[in-house]
Design a protein around this motif. Structure first.
Motif, short mmCIF file in Angstrom:
data_model
loop_
_atom_site.label_atom_id
_atom_site.label_comp_id
_atom_site.label_asym_id
_atom_site.label_seq_id
_atom_site.Cartn_x
_atom_site.Cartn_y
_atom_site.Cartn_z
N PRO A 1 38.49 143.77 37.29
CA PRO A 1 39.23 145.20 37.81
C PRO A 1 39.12 145.26 39.44
O PRO A 1 40.11 145.65 40.06
CB PRO A 1 38.08 146.11 37.16
CG PRO A 1 37.52 145.35 35.99
CD PRO A 1 37.52 143.91 36.38
N ALA A 2 38.00 144.59 40.07
CA ALA A 2 38.05 144.53 41.62
C ALA A 2 39.45 143.94 41.99
O ALA A 2 39.91 144.16 43.05
CB ALA A 2 37.02 144.14 41.94
N LEU A 3 39.59 142.54 41.39
CA LEU A 3 40.58 141.70 42.10
C LEU A 3 41.88 142.50 41.65
O LEU A 3 43.01 142.41 42.42
CB LEU A 3 40.49 140.53 41.17
CG LEU A 3 39.33 139.48 41.80
CD1 LEU A 3 39.20 138.12 40.98
CD2 LEU A 3 39.58 139.17 43.36
N LEU A 4 42.14 143.32 40.59
CA LEU A 4 43.39 144.06 40.21
C LEU A 4 43.61 144.96 41.27
O LEU A 4 44.52 145.32 41.79
CB LEU A 4 43.10 144.78 38.96
CG LEU A 4 43.41 143.59 37.80
CD1 LEU A 4 43.18 144.37 36.43
CD2 LEU A 4 44.81 142.96 37.77
N LEU A 5 42.37 145.83 41.80
CA LEU A 5 42.47 146.56 42.94
C LEU A 5 42.94 145.95 44.14
O LEU A 5 43.74 146.55 44.94
CB LEU A 5 40.96 147.20 43.28
CG LEU A 5 40.74 148.41 44.24
CD1 LEU A 5 41.70 149.62 43.86
CD2 LEU A 5 39.61 148.78 44.35
N VAL A 6 42.47 144.76 44.42
CA VAL A 6 43.09 143.83 45.62
C VAL A 6 44.45 143.62 45.37
O VAL A 6 45.26 143.92 46.30
CB VAL A 6 42.26 142.53 45.59
CG1 VAL A 6 42.83 141.70 46.57
CG2 VAL A 6 40.93 142.83 45.97
N TYR A 7 44.90 143.24 44.24
CA TYR A 7 46.20 143.10 43.82
C TYR A 7 46.97 144.30 44.01
O TYR A 7 48.43 144.36 44.72
CB TYR A 7 46.82 142.73 42.50
CG TYR A 7 48.09 142.17 41.94
CD1 TYR A 7 48.42 140.90 42.10
CD2 TYR A 7 48.76 143.30 41.49
CE1 TYR A 7 49.81 140.66 41.73
CE2 TYR A 7 50.23 142.96 41.18
CZ TYR A 7 50.45 141.77 41.49
OH TYR A 7 51.94 141.78 41.06
N GLY B 1 44.64 153.01 38.96
CA GLY B 1 44.89 153.28 37.50
C GLY B 1 44.82 151.84 36.79
O GLY B 1 43.96 151.85 35.85
N THR B 2 45.15 150.83 37.32
CA THR B 2 45.22 149.46 36.63
C THR B 2 43.92 148.98 36.50
O THR B 2 43.10 148.72 35.55
CB THR B 2 46.09 148.56 37.17
OG1 THR B 2 47.44 148.90 36.93
CG2 THR B 2 45.88 147.15 36.67
N PRO B 3 43.23 148.96 37.69
CA PRO B 3 41.93 148.39 37.55
C PRO B 3 40.69 149.67 36.91
O PRO B 3 39.77 149.11 36.23
CB PRO B 3 41.29 148.49 39.17
CG PRO B 3 42.32 149.24 39.94
CD PRO B 3 43.60 148.96 39.22
N ILE B 4 40.74 150.83 37.05
CA ILE B 4 40.24 151.72 36.28
C ILE B 4 40.63 151.53 34.87
O ILE B 4 39.69 151.41 33.98
CB ILE B 4 40.32 153.10 36.72
CG1 ILE B 4 40.11 153.56 38.17
CG2 ILE B 4 39.92 154.45 35.63
CD1 ILE B 4 40.33 154.69 38.97
N GLY B 5 41.85 151.56 34.42
CA GLY B 5 42.08 151.23 33.02
C GLY B 5 41.36 149.75 32.44
O GLY B 5 41.02 149.96 31.44
N SER B 6 41.32 148.94 33.11
CA SER B 6 40.71 147.75 32.93
C SER B 6 39.28 147.88 32.66
O SER B 6 38.46 147.36 31.89
CB SER B 6 41.31 146.56 33.76
OG SER B 6 42.57 146.29 34.04
N LEU B 7 38.65 148.62 33.50
CA LEU B 7 37.20 148.85 33.53
C LEU B 7 36.92 149.53 32.41
O LEU B 7 35.79 149.42 31.92
CB LEU B 7 36.90 149.62 34.96
CG LEU B 7 35.52 149.57 35.29
CD1 LEU B 7 34.80 148.23 35.69
CD2 LEU B 7 35.10 150.35 36.67
#
Length: 384
Positions: A238-244, A143-149
């Motif tokens: 967003p990709a780095l948030l996915l890593v997080y 949700g977080t990376p998708i929301g950021s994207l």
């Protein structure tokens, strides 16, 4: 049991996305509303303050309301508050709607977990809790990376509209699949509130707040840290948030496993590792490959400490477990509120964005000290 739990999990997913996605779109919000990034960071503080105020107060005041009716009311309010954020015409209005959105979150999480336990067959309570809690992990991982994207490409307002839509879908599923359950209150409202004066509970809340303060501050400003200091492009965030988020899922499982074996020693070790990782993040902030690895480690350690902290809080408030869960969430949000304000000061009047991870490391060290104090006190023999 599966469909009712899926309904609750979907709402948790939406609310978690609404809480964390702001970190990835902070520069976009600031630019659109013509405010400094430090002021945009106060949106995190406002949401956290809503959870701090709403968690204990709403949990106690709604203790006698049947659970399904309460869940419907809480989620309906969350839908309206997030729509208000999407439509906010100015920064002050957005600040107010983020506060409103945060008001119901801690209470909903507490009620969702308690409802999952009551819906579960005998011997399946832990599995039911895990299914609902999966919504939080998925909110961070996906949700977080998708929301950021979405916010970067379609505008930050669309992010909040999507959060509202996700919560609305969960609400429809709750109406369809969650059966009516009686209220959770077993005693007087005063009896529920007395737990707030318990010294052990207050120390447990303090441990949650101090242990989370530093890493929450870094996460709040993760987008400008990654773009302005490390040099990543905005589209990489967003990709780095996915890593997080992937680190958060792994850390959540590891932290629970360690806490089951030795709660406070595990917390001391994890918080010490988190302190060291934040210091390394500061030292290596201008080295992109190292920073990318440290983002995963930060996510893992930030969420590895949560199971032990929650267990400590619930153990200190056994007479009011639903309230204890809400209080634990409120303690975490105390850290988020202070972190948002402290980060803003660091950016504007303090030593600057570059120093934020080092300040966070020093703050996390205070959590290590408190956990060590609690362990030493627990091991002292009880006077005859």
């Amino acid at each position: 049991m599966r469909l009712p739990l899926l309904s609750l999990m979907l709402v948790v997913f939406g609310l978690t996305t609404g809480e964390f996605a702001i970190a990835g779109i902070l520069p976009e919000v600031a630019g659109d509303l013509a405010v400094p990034v430090s002021s945009a960071g106060l949106l995190v503080t406002a949401y956290a303050l809503g959870m701090i105020v709403g968690g204990p107060v709403l949990t106690v005041l709604t203790a006698r309301i049947p659970r399904r009716r309460l869940v419907v009311g809480l989620v309906g309010f969350a839908v309206l508050a997030n729509l208000g954020s999407a439509l906010a015409p100015s920064y002050p209005v957005l600040l107010a709607t983020r506060f409103a959105a945060g008001l119901i979150v801690a209470t909903f999480f507490a009620v969702a977990i308690a409802t999952a336990v009551r819906l579960a067959p005998e011997g399946k309570a832990a599995s039911a809790i895990a299914q609902v809690a999966l919504g939080m992990n998925l909110g961070i991982v996906l949700g977080t990376p998708i929301g950021s994207l979405v916010g970067q490409h379609l505008g930050w307002r669309v992010t909040f509209a999507v959060v509202a839509g996700c919560a609305a879908l969960g609400l429809l599923m709750v109406l369809r699949f969650v059966t009516e359950l009686p209220s959770a209150a077993t005693g007087s409202t005063f009896g529920e509130l007395r737990v707030l004066a318990d010294r052990e509970l207050l120390l447990a809340i303090a441990l949650t707040a101090l242990g989370s303060l530093g890493v929450v501050g870094v996460f709040t400003y993760i987008a400008p840290l990654l773009t302005e200091i490390t040099g990543f492009g905005a589209t990489t965030v967003p990709a780095l948030l996915l890593v997080y988020g992937a680190g958060a899922v792994a850390g959540n499982h590891l932290g629970g496993w360690l806490a089951d074996r030795a709660l406070l020693p595990a917390l001391i070790g994890l918080l010490t590792a988190l302190t060291a990782t934040l210091a390394l993040f500061w030292a290596a902030a201008e080295i992109p490959p190292a920073t990318a690895v440290l983002v995963f480690v930060l996510g893992a350690l930030a969420f590895a400490v949560i199971p032990g902290m929650q267990a400590r809080v619930i153990g200190a408030a056994a007479s009011a477990p639903t309230l204890a869960i809400a209080i634990n969430a409120a303690g975490y949000q105390v850290a988020a509120a202070v972190a948002g304000r402290l980060g803003g000061w660091t950016l504007t009047d303090g030593p600057g964005l570059r120093s934020l991870p080092l300040i966070a490391a020093a703050l996390t060290a205070t959590g290590v000290a408190l956990a060590a104090y609690l362990l030493r006190r627990d091991r002292q023999p009880v006077a005859a």
